[in-house]
Scaffold this active site. Structure first.
Site, PDB file in Angstrom:
ATOM      1  N   ASP A  55      -9.208 -29.233   9.921  1.00 16.99           N
ATOM      2  CA  ASP A  55      -9.508 -28.656  11.027  1.00 16.99           C
ATOM      3  C   ASP A  55     -10.170 -29.594  12.016  1.00 16.99           C
ATOM      4  O   ASP A  55     -10.671 -29.185  13.077  1.00 16.99           O
ATOM      5  CB  ASP A  55     -10.457 -27.427  10.481  1.00 16.99           C
ATOM      6  CG  ASP A  55     -11.114 -26.399  11.577  1.00 16.99           C
ATOM      7  OD1 ASP A  55     -10.288 -26.095  12.283  1.00 16.99           O
ATOM      8  OD2 ASP A  55     -12.198 -26.146  11.637  1.00 16.99           O
ATOM      9  N   SER A  82     -11.233 -22.388  16.493  1.00 17.04           N
ATOM     10  CA  SER A  82     -10.471 -21.987  15.379  1.00 17.04           C
ATOM     11  C   SER A  82     -10.315 -20.296  15.201  1.00 17.04           C
ATOM     12  O   SER A  82     -11.420 -19.723  14.965  1.00 17.04           O
ATOM     13  CB  SER A  82     -10.608 -22.606  14.111  1.00 17.04           C
ATOM     14  OG  SER A  82     -10.616 -24.024  14.488  1.00 17.04           O
ATOM     15  N   GLN A 138      -2.409 -23.551  12.373  1.00 15.78           N
ATOM     16  CA  GLN A 138      -3.612 -22.982  12.930  1.00 15.78           C
ATOM     17  C   GLN A 138      -3.467 -22.258  14.435  1.00 15.78           C
ATOM     18  O   GLN A 138      -2.737 -23.041  15.202  1.00 15.78           O
ATOM     19  CB  GLN A 138      -4.845 -23.881  13.228  1.00 15.78           C
ATOM     20  CG  GLN A 138      -6.042 -23.493  13.792  1.00 15.78           C
ATOM     21  CD  GLN A 138      -7.119 -24.540  13.574  1.00 15.78           C
ATOM     22  OE1 GLN A 138      -7.388 -25.361  14.512  1.00 15.78           O
ATOM     23  NE2 GLN A 138      -7.937 -24.725  12.653  1.00 15.78           N
TER      24      GLN A 138
END
Length: 297
Positions: free
Chosen positions: A209, A233, A283
């Site tokens: 991430d 995110s 993502q």
């Protein structure tokens, strides 16, 4: 400002954050990270949620996929509760659902599947070739030494992951980043990890991430912060194809196939130093232009 942890000290701090306290059956408490940021880093929540799920799976079943949604921002000053639901234990698969809670509200939820592994077909696309070795690339802190104001969160939080950008990063000064279709980063834990494969998977989940959404900006030569964008995110998915050690150099090759309506999609592949495809990530993130940012064509 307290000294920023780096190297093995930072890795040990991350391992402490991932060492959840079990307070009841299927209920765990995640310690808060001493990072000095208001919001909890999404990779931390995903990593802790996977630790909680993995601790409820018996035997030699390894996680092969996870799918999570970030629902609310987490408060970094408070611990997070993780509630694990046992969805299924079959002959070769186990499925768990983990909900991360703060103040009685869900901030993140995730489904994860675990598999014993079995013989079958095997193939993999090759890793990119002709890339510089990670040791030949300065870490981000050195790359941005001439622009200390661009270090952003990297200047204030522990750095358990050694990140080496191939080409410009989203922390470059506005106008100094080339537009690239592929964002490629060498990364690894900046110290030794225990042999437990679940820990390596959870640390990779944490690291996945850090830079993935940056690949959306890379298509435009855009940057984070003043003169650029703010990002959040929205969801995160990972597939783990083969066992690995994340305290060894890993190439994270990311692209953004599309962006629209203020959202960008990012896809990444992890390769080991020998070119073996280890894991894949996808993502979607929300990206908002800061008031100071110029128009991006």
């Amino acid at each position: 400002m307290p000294e920023v942890l780096v190297g093995q000290d930072a890795v040990d701090s991350l391992l402490g954050v991932l060492d959840l306290e079990q307070i009841d059956t299927g209920l765990f408490r995640g310690p808060r990270a001493e990072v000095g940021l208001q919001r909890v880093f999404g990779g931390q929540v995903a990593g802790q949620a996977l630790v909680a799920a993995g601790r409820t799976v018996a035997g030699d079943r390894r996680v092969h996929s996870l799918h999570g949604y970030f629902v609310r921002p987490g408060d970094s000053t408070k611990p997070i509760l993780y509630q694990v639901e046992n969805i299924r234990d079959g002959r070769s698969f186990s499925v768990r659902r983990t909900v991360a809670l703060q103040g009685g509200q869900t901030i993140f939820f995730m489904s994860a599947s675990f598999h014993t592994g079995e013989p079958g077909l095997e193939h993999a696309d090759p890793a990119p070739e002709g890339l510089p070795a990670p040791e030949s690339i300065p870490p981000l802190s050195e790359q941005l030494r001439s622009h200390p104001d661009r270090l952003g969160m990297w200047a204030r939080v522990p750095r358990p992951i050694d990140v080496r950008y191939i080409g410009g990063s989203g922390f470059s000064a506005s106008g100094e980043r080339p537009a690239l279709e592929h964002q490629r980063v060498w990364m690894k834990a900046d110290g030794k990890l225990p042999d437990d494969q679940l820990i390596h998977v959870c640390v990779l989940t944490y690291a996945s991430d850090l830079t993935l959404l940056d690949s959306v900006l890379s298509r435009h030569g855009a940057v984070w912060g003043n003169g650029g964008y703010l990002g959040t995110s929205l969801d995160h998915a990972l597939w783990f194809h083969r066992p690995f050690r994340f305290d060894e150099w890993t190439l994270y090759d990311a692209v953004s196939p599309t962006a629209a309506d203020g959202r960008g999609l990012a896809q990444g592949r992890f390769f080991d130093a020998n070119g073996l495809h280890l894991a894949s990530a996808t993502q979607e993130g929300l990206l908002r232009q800061t008031p100071e940012a110029p128009g991006i064509p």
